[in-house]
Design a protein around this motif. Structure first.
Motif, PDB file in Angstrom:
ATOM      1  N   TYR A 104       6.930 -37.558 -35.758  1.00 47.02           N
ATOM      2  CA  TYR A 104       6.363 -36.770 -34.660  1.00 47.02           C
ATOM      3  C   TYR A 104       5.240 -35.858 -35.163  1.00 47.02           C
ATOM      4  N   TYR A 154       2.209 -37.891 -35.925  1.00 43.07           N
ATOM      5  CA  TYR A 154       1.585 -38.275 -34.649  1.00 43.07           C
ATOM      6  C   TYR A 154       0.694 -37.151 -34.128  1.00 43.07           C
ATOM      7  N   TYR A 180       1.978 -53.688 -31.924  1.00 39.02           N
ATOM      8  CA  TYR A 180       1.920 -52.521 -31.037  1.00 39.02           C
ATOM      9  C   TYR A 180       0.608 -51.764 -31.213  1.00 39.02           C
ATOM     10  N   ARG A 238      -2.416 -51.329 -28.532  1.00 41.78           N
ATOM     11  CA  ARG A 238      -2.740 -49.977 -28.075  1.00 41.78           C
ATOM     12  C   ARG A 238      -4.213 -49.649 -28.336  1.00 41.78           C
ATOM     13  N   HIS A 268      -6.561 -48.385 -25.344  1.00 42.56           N
ATOM     14  CA  HIS A 268      -7.282 -47.108 -25.403  1.00 42.56           C
ATOM     15  C   HIS A 268      -8.801 -47.325 -25.345  1.00 42.56           C
ATOM     16  N   ALA A 302      -4.146 -44.890 -31.433  1.00 43.56           N
ATOM     17  CA  ALA A 302      -3.152 -45.962 -31.521  1.00 43.56           C
ATOM     18  C   ALA A 302      -2.298 -45.829 -32.773  1.00 43.56           C
ATOM     19  N   GLU A 339       0.227 -43.171 -32.308  1.00 44.30           N
ATOM     20  CA  GLU A 339       1.328 -43.677 -31.489  1.00 44.30           C
ATOM     21  C   GLU A 339       2.237 -44.606 -32.282  1.00 44.30           C
ATOM     22  N   MET A 378       4.707 -42.467 -33.923  1.00 45.13           N
ATOM     23  CA  MET A 378       5.681 -42.035 -32.928  1.00 45.13           C
ATOM     24  C   MET A 378       6.680 -43.150 -32.614  1.00 45.13           C
ATOM     25  N   MET A 379       6.211 -44.384 -32.565  1.00 46.57           N
ATOM     26  CA  MET A 379       7.090 -45.511 -32.279  1.00 46.57           C
ATOM     27  C   MET A 379       8.185 -45.652 -33.334  1.00 46.57           C
TER      28      MET A 379
END
Length: 525
Positions: free
Chosen positions: A354, A357, A425, A429, A433, A489, A492, A495-496
């Motif tokens: 986190y 990110y 992913y 992304r 974006h 991206a 993220e 974060m994933m």
């Protein structure tokens, strides 16, 4: 096929114990370094051997496929040939293959020898933990797991750093040649000090199980490695190998559950702790390999860092993880529940993902990432030993070796699945974006128009014509848009990883550990 130990092992003491430990851990680290050392040298290899980027990617894929195939077979092969003979032969095979990789004059020769290198290397990783279990007495088992876990974490981390340094200062050949002196020394020490376990083979060899494993796991690894490059199921290649993977794995599961003497005893998953621990090891593999993949790509691709600068920031985190492995062993020995340590470890990993990110911006510097990296090191340091202890808690005899081999395979498979997932992913992304941000590049957008006019004026002042300046200004803004899309991206992507760890974390509560439960490793293989 089954093996019965004729003589029960006795545990090592003194200098001999630590020589064995240093030997097997060095081999495990060497094998894991080679999973990632090539990643930073693919451009140089492609240029030197006249290969395409897609062909060069097979240098990484071939190693991963043979690794994932051989690991679950190591217990079976160790029983057939004896632990000492099998481990020493694997060291020699890995060393010879390393020399031939460096000596390769064509891309396909390099790919073939990388496959052979992976067969030797996968055996080193899986057998190392079993040798340590047989070397340390039961009350020091967590210490052995801690030492092994330090190697597990540091190997993939050191790979890109060492690979970048050798490639930048010497040539790509040296990322393979560096293994040779270490491999020769390890082969001599393993032959001299590792005990040769004697076994009496009973029953038929499970050839159908081996074939199903090779086809199923090998095809799955092929799909995971090549899926994104070939646009997944739009490719006939991926469709065919997906069918082979599903068919092979289903046949393998059915065969191993019904066979009297399975090559991989899946029945150990009937123990709740083995199933939970293996799932946690899968998540651990996913998170550590994905984190190590995303971070260097981000800082080198978008912040302009070189391999040395990137590696130096990773090393403190890796060393912290290594030191905490021993601390975890001591805490568990004192009665701290592995479940509590796992919860803390995964919580720290989620926090790291986190924070990263939030910090993934073009303005980020070393100190922005230094402390989060230490948080990551803290988290990983509290996962491996508790997960291994939880997986093996309450097992006896051969079940320990089977559970260890299976969880090691699932950890590597977690890394492969995670990399395929994160790659796909992030790639998608980036496209999403870019589409979202493209609307901002319009003459009807005052800020965009003002930026375009400013760039155009600057380029005209540098001697470009009005038309050239405007085209160049548009090109600069489009590159900036692409960079911004990629940065968002990749953020993220971090974060994933955290989300996946958060989803897996509740499994910890399903484990059951009796207070003071000890491991009987006297007859483990």
């Amino acid at each position: 096929m089954s093996a019965i130990a004729i003589d029960q092992p006795t545990y090592e003491v003194g200098a001999r114990k630590w020589l064995i430990t240093i030997t097997v851990i060095t081999c495990a680290i060497m094998e894991l370094i080679d999973t990632s050392i090539v990643n930073v040298a693919t451009r140089q290899i492609a240029g030197n051997l006249g290969a395409t980027v897609e062909e060069t990617a097979w240098v990484i894929t071939a190693y991963a496929i043979s690794n994932i195939i051989i690991i679950p077979l190591t217990g079976f092969l160790g029983d057939i040939f004896g632990r000492k003979n099998y481990f020493t032969a694997s060291v020699l095979l890995f060393t010879i293959a390393s020399f031939m990789c460096g000596f390769s004059g064509s891309i396909w020769m390099l790919i073939a020898w990388r496959f052979v290198q992976g067969i030797g290397g996968g055996a080193l990783l899986a057998t190392a933990q079993t040798v340590l279990v047989e070397t340390f007495p039961p009350d020091e088992l967590n210490k052995a797991n801690g030492i092994f876990g330090a190697g597990i974490v540091m190997g993939p981390t050191l790979g890109p750093v060492l690979g970048g340094y050798l490639t930048d200062n010497y040539s790509w050949h040296w990322i393979f040649y560096v293994n040779i002196p270490i491999g020769i020394a390890a082969a001599i020490l393993s032959w001299k000090y590792i005990k040769g376990t004697k076994t009496e083979m009973k029953g038929k060899i499970d050839y159908w199980g081996i074939l199903a494993l090779v086809v199923g796991i090998g095809s799955l690894q092929m799909v995971l490695e090549e899926g994104e490059r070939k646009d997944w199921f739009s490719s006939l290649f991926i469709v065919i190998f997906s069918i082979l993977a599903i068919g092979g794995i289903c046949l393998f599961i059915l065969r191993e559950l019904k066979a009297k003497n399975p090559v991989v005893d899946l029945r150990v998953l009937r123990f709740r702790n083995v199933a939970v621990g293996s799932a946690l090891r899968f998540a651990f593999g996913l998170s550590i390999y994905c984190s190590i993949f995303l971070y260097p790509v981000f800082v080198q691709g978008f912040l302009g860092w070189n391999a040395t600068r990137t590696g130096l920031l990773i090393l403190p985190s890796a060393f912290l993880t290594g030191m905490l492995m021993g601390v975890n062993g001591a805490l568990i020995k004192k009665g701290i529940s592995p479940k509590a340590l796992l919860i803390f470890g995964f919580a720290m990993v989620i926090a790291y993902e986190y924070i990263t990110y939030m910090l993934a911006t073009p303005a980020a510097g070393e100190w922005d990432f230094f402390w989060p990296q230490l948080v990551r090191g803290l988290g990983f340091g509290f996962i491996f030993v508790p997960a291994a202890s939880l997986t093996l808690a309450g097992l006896k005899g051969k079940d320990i070796g089977q559970a260890s081999g299976l969880s090691n395979m699932l950890q590597l498979l977690g890394g492969s699945v995670g990399l395929a997932l994160i790659n796909t992913y992030v790639a998608r992304r980036i496209v999403a974006h870019r589409v979202d941000l493209m609307g901002n590049l319009s003459i009807y957008n005052p800020e965009s128009n003002e930026r375009l006019q400013m760039l155009t004026t600057q380029l005209i002042e540098q001697g470009n014509s009005s038309q050239q300046a405007q085209q160049m200004a548009m090109s600069i803004m489009e590159r900036s848009l692409s960079t911004q899309s990629s940065i968002i991206a990749y953020g993220e992507g971090f974060m994933m990883i955290g989300v996946i760890c958060a989803v897996i974390l509740p499994l910890v509560f399903m484990a059951r550990i009796k207070k003071g439960e000890a491991l009987d490793v006297g007859s483990a293989h």
